[in-house]
Design a protein around this motif. Structure first.
Motif, PDB file in Angstrom:
ATOM      1  N   VAL A 100       0.866  -1.257   0.081  1.00 16.94           N
ATOM      2  CA  VAL A 100       0.254   0.525   0.080  1.00 16.94           C
ATOM      3  C   VAL A 100       0.594   1.258   0.160  1.00 16.94           C
ATOM      4  O   VAL A 100       2.055   1.499   0.613  1.00 16.94           O
ATOM      5  CB  VAL A 100      -0.941   0.127   0.844  1.00 16.94           C
ATOM      6  CG1 VAL A 100      -1.708  -1.122   1.292  1.00 16.94           C
ATOM      7  CG2 VAL A 100      -0.212   0.144   2.671  1.00 16.94           C
ATOM      8  N   GLU A 101       0.245   2.102  -0.380  1.00 17.90           N
ATOM      9  CA  GLU A 101       0.860   3.519  -0.361  1.00 17.90           C
ATOM     10  C   GLU A 101       1.497   4.645   0.460  1.00 17.90           C
ATOM     11  O   GLU A 101       0.313   3.893   1.886  1.00 17.90           O
ATOM     12  CB  GLU A 101       0.411   4.220  -1.029  1.00 17.90           C
ATOM     13  CG  GLU A 101       0.918   6.216  -1.458  1.00 17.90           C
ATOM     14  CD  GLU A 101       2.463   6.200  -2.251  1.00 17.90           C
ATOM     15  OE1 GLU A 101       3.530   6.945  -1.733  1.00 17.90           O
ATOM     16  OE2 GLU A 101       2.071   5.593  -2.710  1.00 17.90           O
ATOM     17  N   HIS A 102       2.740   4.742   1.226  1.00 16.16           N
ATOM     18  CA  HIS A 102       2.739   4.516   2.201  1.00 16.16           C
ATOM     19  C   HIS A 102       4.268   6.009   2.591  1.00 16.16           C
ATOM     20  O   HIS A 102       4.965   5.759   3.063  1.00 16.16           O
ATOM     21  CB  HIS A 102       3.401   3.797   3.238  1.00 16.16           C
ATOM     22  CG  HIS A 102       4.618   2.855   2.887  1.00 16.16           C
ATOM     23  ND1 HIS A 102       5.763   2.931   3.500  1.00 16.16           N
ATOM     24  CD2 HIS A 102       5.116   1.956   1.875  1.00 16.16           C
ATOM     25  CE1 HIS A 102       6.795   2.365   2.866  1.00 16.16           C
ATOM     26  NE2 HIS A 102       5.838   1.571   2.343  1.00 16.16           N
ATOM     27  N   SER A 103       4.388   6.926   0.899  1.00 17.70           N
ATOM     28  CA  SER A 103       5.205   7.798   1.180  1.00 17.70           C
ATOM     29  C   SER A 103       4.829   8.843   1.988  1.00 17.70           C
ATOM     30  O   SER A 103       3.496   8.857   2.495  1.00 17.70           O
ATOM     31  CB  SER A 103       5.206   8.451  -0.495  1.00 17.70           C
ATOM     32  OG  SER A 103       4.221   8.757  -0.606  1.00 17.70           O
ATOM     33  N   SER A 104       6.162   9.787   2.395  1.00 13.41           N
ATOM     34  CA  SER A 104       5.527  10.348   3.238  1.00 13.41           C
ATOM     35  C   SER A 104       4.508  11.859   3.464  1.00 13.41           C
ATOM     36  O   SER A 104       4.458  11.671   1.091  1.00 13.41           O
ATOM     37  CB  SER A 104       6.154  11.370   2.843  1.00 13.41           C
ATOM     38  OG  SER A 104       6.335  12.967   3.979  1.00 13.41           O
ATOM     39  N   GLY A 105       3.077  12.252   3.958  1.00 13.39           N
ATOM     40  CA  GLY A 105       2.063  12.618   2.985  1.00 13.39           C
ATOM     41  C   GLY A 105       0.808  11.576   3.191  1.00 13.39           C
ATOM     42  O   GLY A 105      -0.007  12.382   3.012  1.00 13.39           O
ATOM     43  N   THR A 106       0.817  10.791   3.345  1.00 15.24           N
ATOM     44  CA  THR A 106      -0.280  10.270   2.677  1.00 15.24           C
ATOM     45  C   THR A 106      -0.711   9.505   4.001  1.00 15.24           C
ATOM     46  O   THR A 106      -0.455   9.724   4.768  1.00 15.24           O
ATOM     47  CB  THR A 106       0.401   8.080   1.960  1.00 15.24           C
ATOM     48  OG1 THR A 106       1.413   8.565   1.180  1.00 15.24           O
ATOM     49  CG2 THR A 106      -0.749   6.949   2.078  1.00 15.24           C
ATOM     50  N   PRO A 107      -2.252   9.839   3.601  1.00 10.03           N
ATOM     51  CA  PRO A 107      -3.200   9.434   5.089  1.00 10.03           C
ATOM     52  C   PRO A 107      -2.624   8.438   5.595  1.00 10.03           C
ATOM     53  O   PRO A 107      -2.655   7.403   4.539  1.00 10.03           O
ATOM     54  CB  PRO A 107      -4.123   9.962   4.318  1.00 10.03           C
ATOM     55  CG  PRO A 107      -3.918  10.465   2.678  1.00 10.03           C
ATOM     56  CD  PRO A 107      -2.975  10.116   2.460  1.00 10.03           C
TER      57      PRO A 107
END
Length: 282
Positions: free
Chosen positions: A53-60
Protein backbone atom coordinates in the motif's frame (compact mmCIF):
# COMPACT_ATOMS: atom_id res chain seq x y z
CA UNK A 1 -21.92 -9.13 14.21
CA UNK A 2 -18.86 -10.86 15.63
CA UNK A 3 -16.44 -8.83 17.69
CA UNK A 4 -13.02 -8.63 15.98
CA UNK A 5 -9.95 -10.09 17.61
CA UNK A 6 -7.64 -7.14 18.28
CA UNK A 7 -4.05 -8.40 18.34
CA UNK A 8 -0.84 -6.50 19.02
CA UNK A 9 2.39 -8.03 17.72
CA UNK A 10 5.02 -6.86 20.17
CA UNK A 11 8.61 -7.36 21.25
CA UNK A 12 10.93 -4.45 21.96
CA UNK A 13 13.81 -6.37 20.41
CA UNK A 14 14.32 -5.68 16.73
CA UNK A 15 14.77 -8.37 14.13
CA UNK A 16 12.60 -11.02 15.76
CA UNK A 17 9.96 -11.18 13.02
CA UNK A 18 7.26 -8.82 14.34
CA UNK A 19 6.33 -7.27 11.02
CA UNK A 20 6.80 -10.52 9.11
CA UNK A 21 4.49 -12.24 11.56
CA UNK A 22 1.85 -9.49 11.46
CA UNK A 23 1.56 -9.32 7.68
CA UNK A 24 1.77 -13.05 6.99
CA UNK A 25 -0.74 -14.06 9.64
CA UNK A 26 -3.00 -11.31 8.26
CA UNK A 27 -2.55 -12.46 4.67
CA UNK A 28 -3.13 -16.13 5.49
CA UNK A 29 -6.30 -15.34 7.46
CA UNK A 30 -7.60 -13.05 4.72
CA UNK A 31 -7.04 -15.73 2.08
CA UNK A 32 -9.13 -18.13 4.16
CA UNK A 33 -12.08 -15.73 4.02
CA UNK A 34 -11.57 -13.52 7.07
CA UNK A 35 -11.75 -9.75 6.81
CA UNK A 36 -8.46 -8.46 8.22
CA UNK A 37 -6.98 -5.05 9.01
CA UNK A 38 -3.27 -4.39 9.53
CA UNK A 39 -2.38 -1.21 11.40
CA UNK A 40 1.23 -0.16 10.90
CA UNK A 41 2.56 1.72 13.93
CA UNK A 42 6.24 1.38 13.01
CA UNK A 43 7.75 4.50 11.36
CA UNK A 44 9.85 2.23 9.16
CA UNK A 45 6.62 1.25 7.39
CA UNK A 46 7.72 -2.29 6.63
CA UNK A 47 4.25 -3.75 7.11
CA UNK A 48 2.90 -1.19 4.63
CA UNK A 49 5.58 -2.22 2.15
CA UNK A 50 4.78 -5.90 2.56
CA UNK A 51 1.09 -5.44 1.78
CA UNK A 52 1.94 -3.08 -1.09
CA UNK A 53 0.00 0.00 0.00
CA UNK A 54 1.08 3.60 -0.54
CA UNK A 55 3.08 5.00 2.38
CA UNK A 56 5.21 7.84 1.10
CA UNK A 57 5.47 10.93 3.30
CA UNK A 58 2.19 12.85 3.30
CA UNK A 59 0.02 9.81 2.59
CA UNK A 60 -2.95 9.65 5.01
CA UNK A 61 -1.64 7.26 7.65
CA UNK A 62 -1.48 6.21 11.28
CA UNK A 63 0.41 9.45 11.99
CA UNK A 64 -2.51 11.73 11.13
CA UNK A 65 -4.91 9.24 12.71
CA UNK A 66 -3.15 9.37 16.09
CA UNK A 67 -3.06 13.17 16.01
CA UNK A 68 -6.78 13.29 15.23
CA UNK A 69 -6.35 15.05 11.89
CA UNK A 70 -8.20 12.31 9.95
CA UNK A 71 -10.46 9.40 10.81
CA UNK A 72 -9.71 5.71 10.31
CA UNK A 73 -11.72 5.48 7.07
CA UNK A 74 -9.55 8.20 5.53
CA UNK A 75 -6.36 6.41 6.56
CA UNK A 76 -7.35 2.90 5.48
CA UNK A 77 -6.34 1.41 2.13
CA UNK A 78 -7.42 -1.85 0.54
CA UNK A 79 -4.74 -4.34 -0.43
CA UNK A 80 -4.29 -4.27 -4.21
CA UNK A 81 -3.91 -8.06 -4.33
CA UNK A 82 -5.84 -9.62 -1.43
CA UNK A 83 -9.58 -8.99 -1.43
CA UNK A 84 -10.16 -9.23 2.33
CA UNK A 85 -7.02 -7.43 3.52
CA UNK A 86 -6.86 -3.75 4.48
CA UNK A 87 -4.12 -1.59 5.92
CA UNK A 88 -3.70 1.68 7.78
CA UNK A 89 -0.13 2.47 6.68
CA UNK A 90 2.74 4.15 8.47
CA UNK A 91 4.88 6.87 6.94
CA UNK A 92 8.20 8.32 8.05
CA UNK A 93 6.17 11.19 9.56
CA UNK A 94 5.28 8.79 12.37
CA UNK A 95 8.85 9.04 13.72
CA UNK A 96 8.00 12.32 15.46
CA UNK A 97 4.53 11.46 16.68
CA UNK A 98 5.46 10.38 20.21
CA UNK A 99 6.81 13.86 20.93
CA UNK A 100 3.72 15.48 19.41
CA UNK A 101 1.38 13.21 21.40
CA UNK A 102 2.84 14.06 24.82
CA UNK A 103 0.54 17.04 25.37
CA UNK A 104 -2.57 15.50 23.80
CA UNK A 105 -5.67 14.49 25.76
CA UNK A 106 -5.90 10.69 26.28
CA UNK A 107 -2.49 10.26 24.66
CA UNK A 108 -2.41 6.55 25.58
CA UNK A 109 -5.83 5.96 23.98
CA UNK A 110 -5.53 7.79 20.67
CA UNK A 111 -5.71 4.58 18.61
CA UNK A 112 -8.47 3.10 20.78
CA UNK A 113 -10.61 6.21 20.34
CA UNK A 114 -10.03 6.28 16.58
CA UNK A 115 -11.13 2.66 16.11
CA UNK A 116 -13.94 2.33 18.64
CA UNK A 117 -16.12 5.24 17.58
CA UNK A 118 -18.04 3.23 15.01
CA UNK A 119 -15.19 2.28 12.66
CA UNK A 120 -14.82 -1.37 13.75
CA UNK A 121 -18.58 -1.92 13.90
CA UNK A 122 -19.01 -0.40 10.46
CA UNK A 123 -16.48 -2.62 8.71
CA UNK A 124 -17.00 -5.94 10.49
CA UNK A 125 -13.39 -7.05 10.65
CA UNK A 126 -12.63 -10.51 11.95
CA UNK A 127 -9.04 -9.66 12.87
CA UNK A 128 -7.07 -6.48 13.49
CA UNK A 129 -3.28 -6.85 13.73
CA UNK A 130 -1.23 -3.95 15.09
CA UNK A 131 2.46 -3.94 14.15
CA UNK A 132 4.54 -2.13 16.77
CA UNK A 133 7.98 -0.52 16.61
CA UNK A 134 10.84 -2.22 18.52
CA UNK A 135 10.34 -0.08 21.61
CA UNK A 136 8.02 0.30 24.59
CA UNK A 137 7.06 3.94 23.98
CA UNK A 138 3.73 5.67 23.35
CA UNK A 139 3.13 3.92 20.03
CA UNK A 140 3.35 0.48 21.61
CA UNK A 141 1.29 1.66 24.60
CA UNK A 142 -1.41 2.87 22.18
CA UNK A 143 -1.41 -0.55 20.52
CA UNK A 144 -1.77 -2.30 23.87
CA UNK A 145 -4.55 -0.09 25.19
CA UNK A 146 -6.44 -0.75 21.96
CA UNK A 147 -5.96 -4.53 21.76
CA UNK A 148 -6.91 -7.38 24.05
CA UNK A 149 -4.39 -9.93 22.79
CA UNK A 150 -0.61 -9.76 22.51
CA UNK A 151 1.39 -12.15 20.35
CA UNK A 152 5.12 -12.17 21.06
CA UNK A 153 7.43 -13.42 18.30
CA UNK A 154 10.61 -14.91 19.79
CA UNK A 155 13.51 -15.83 17.53
CA UNK A 156 15.24 -19.18 18.07
CA UNK A 157 18.69 -17.63 18.42
CA UNK A 158 21.08 -16.39 21.11
CA UNK A 159 19.57 -14.04 23.71
CA UNK A 160 16.06 -14.99 22.62
CA UNK A 161 14.53 -14.15 25.99
CA UNK A 162 16.63 -11.06 26.59
CA UNK A 163 14.31 -8.18 27.43
CA UNK A 164 11.17 -10.32 27.51
CA UNK A 165 10.84 -9.71 31.24
CA UNK A 166 10.68 -5.97 30.61
CA UNK A 167 7.95 -6.54 28.03
CA UNK A 168 5.99 -8.66 30.51
CA UNK A 169 6.40 -5.91 33.09
CA UNK A 170 4.95 -3.37 30.68
CA UNK A 171 2.03 -5.63 29.86
CA UNK A 172 1.33 -6.04 33.58
CA UNK A 173 1.55 -2.28 34.12
CA UNK A 174 -0.83 -1.59 31.23
CA UNK A 175 -3.25 -4.19 32.60
CA UNK A 176 -3.20 -2.53 36.01
CA UNK A 177 -3.60 1.06 34.86
CA UNK A 178 -4.91 1.25 31.29
CA UNK A 179 -6.40 -1.97 29.90
CA UNK A 180 -7.39 -4.79 32.23
CA UNK A 181 -8.34 -7.06 29.31
CA UNK A 182 -4.82 -7.17 27.86
CA UNK A 183 -3.11 -10.58 27.95
CA UNK A 184 -0.64 -12.72 26.04
CA UNK A 185 -2.61 -15.02 23.74
CA UNK A 186 0.35 -16.44 21.84
CA UNK A 187 4.11 -16.78 21.67
CA UNK A 188 5.37 -17.61 18.19
CA UNK A 189 8.80 -19.16 17.65
CA UNK A 190 10.47 -17.64 14.57
CA UNK A 191 13.71 -18.00 12.59
CA UNK A 192 14.03 -21.66 13.55
CA UNK A 193 17.05 -23.37 11.97
CA UNK A 194 16.57 -27.12 12.26
CA UNK A 195 20.26 -27.70 11.47
CA UNK A 196 21.38 -26.27 14.81
CA UNK A 197 21.09 -27.60 18.34
CA UNK A 198 20.77 -24.03 19.56
CA UNK A 199 17.39 -23.55 17.86
CA UNK A 200 15.98 -26.67 19.49
CA UNK A 201 17.37 -25.62 22.87
CA UNK A 202 15.83 -22.15 22.59
CA UNK A 203 12.48 -23.61 21.53
CA UNK A 204 12.53 -25.96 24.54
CA UNK A 205 13.41 -23.10 26.88
CA UNK A 206 10.62 -20.86 25.56
CA UNK A 207 8.09 -23.69 25.92
CA UNK A 208 9.32 -24.34 29.45
CA UNK A 209 8.94 -20.66 30.35
CA UNK A 210 5.62 -19.92 28.65
CA UNK A 211 3.90 -23.32 28.48
CA UNK A 212 0.65 -23.74 26.58
CA UNK A 213 0.56 -20.14 25.32
CA UNK A 214 3.32 -21.04 22.80
CA UNK A 215 1.89 -21.88 19.39
CA UNK A 216 2.61 -25.40 18.21
CA UNK A 217 3.66 -24.25 14.75
CA UNK A 218 7.19 -22.88 14.37
CA UNK A 219 8.35 -20.46 11.66
CA UNK A 220 11.58 -21.64 10.01
CA UNK A 221 14.34 -19.35 8.83
CA UNK A 222 13.45 -18.83 5.16
CA UNK A 223 14.96 -16.92 2.26
CA UNK A 224 11.53 -16.66 0.63
CA UNK A 225 10.05 -14.96 3.71
CA UNK A 226 12.88 -12.40 3.58
CA UNK A 227 12.57 -11.82 -0.17
CA UNK A 228 8.81 -11.30 -0.33
CA UNK A 229 8.59 -7.67 0.95
CA UNK A 230 11.02 -6.59 -1.78
CA UNK A 231 8.28 -7.49 -4.26
CA UNK A 232 5.56 -5.76 -2.26
CA UNK A 233 4.15 -9.10 -1.18
CA UNK A 234 3.72 -11.33 1.81
CA UNK A 235 5.24 -14.80 1.55
CA UNK A 236 1.66 -16.10 1.38
CA UNK A 237 1.41 -14.46 -2.06
CA UNK A 238 5.06 -14.61 -3.11
CA UNK A 239 5.71 -18.32 -2.53
CA UNK A 240 2.97 -20.04 -0.53
CA UNK A 241 4.53 -23.46 -1.20
CA UNK A 242 7.80 -22.49 0.51
CA UNK A 243 8.53 -23.75 4.04
CA UNK A 244 7.95 -20.23 5.38
CA UNK A 245 4.67 -19.91 3.52
CA UNK A 246 3.44 -23.27 4.78
CA UNK A 247 4.47 -22.39 8.33
CA UNK A 248 2.61 -19.07 8.42
CA UNK A 249 -0.52 -20.63 6.92
CA UNK A 250 -0.39 -23.34 9.58
CA UNK A 251 0.24 -20.80 12.38
CA UNK A 252 -2.69 -18.67 11.18
CA UNK A 253 -4.95 -21.72 11.08
CA UNK A 254 -3.86 -22.68 14.60
CA UNK A 255 -4.46 -19.13 15.86
CA UNK A 256 -7.93 -19.15 14.30
CA UNK A 257 -8.97 -22.63 15.42
CA UNK A 258 -7.84 -22.38 19.02
CA UNK A 259 -9.30 -18.91 19.44
CA UNK A 260 -8.12 -16.45 22.03
CA UNK A 261 -5.90 -18.29 24.51
CA UNK A 262 -7.02 -17.23 27.97
CA UNK A 263 -4.41 -18.02 30.64
CA UNK A 264 -5.31 -20.24 33.58
CA UNK A 265 -5.70 -18.42 36.89
CA UNK A 266 -2.61 -20.10 38.36
CA UNK A 267 -0.34 -18.66 35.67
CA UNK A 268 -1.17 -15.06 36.43
CA UNK A 269 -2.79 -12.36 34.35
CA UNK A 270 -0.32 -12.58 31.49
CA UNK A 271 -0.07 -16.33 31.14
CA UNK A 272 3.23 -16.73 32.95
CA UNK A 273 3.63 -18.06 36.48
CA UNK A 274 4.93 -15.61 39.13
CA UNK A 275 8.12 -17.67 39.46
CA UNK A 276 8.85 -17.58 35.74
CA UNK A 277 7.94 -13.88 35.58
CA UNK A 278 10.48 -13.11 38.33
CA UNK A 279 13.13 -15.14 36.49
CA UNK A 280 12.52 -13.39 33.16
CA UNK A 281 12.53 -9.98 34.82
CA UNK A 282 15.90 -10.62 36.49
Amino acid sequence: MNKPRLITIANQKGGVGKTTTAVNLAAALSESGNKVLVIDLDPQGNASTAVNVEHSSGTPSSYELLLGDIDADQAMQASPTLENLFCIPATIDLAAVEIEMVSLVRREFRLYDALHKGFLDKHGFDYVFIDCPPSLGLLTINAMTCAEEVIIPIQCEYYALEGVGQLLGNITMIRQHLNEDLHISGVLLTMYDARTKLAAQVADEVREQFGAVVLGNIIPRSIRVSEAPGFGKTVIEYDPSSPGGHAYVAAARELHERGDYVPHETTGVIGVSPEIYAELEA
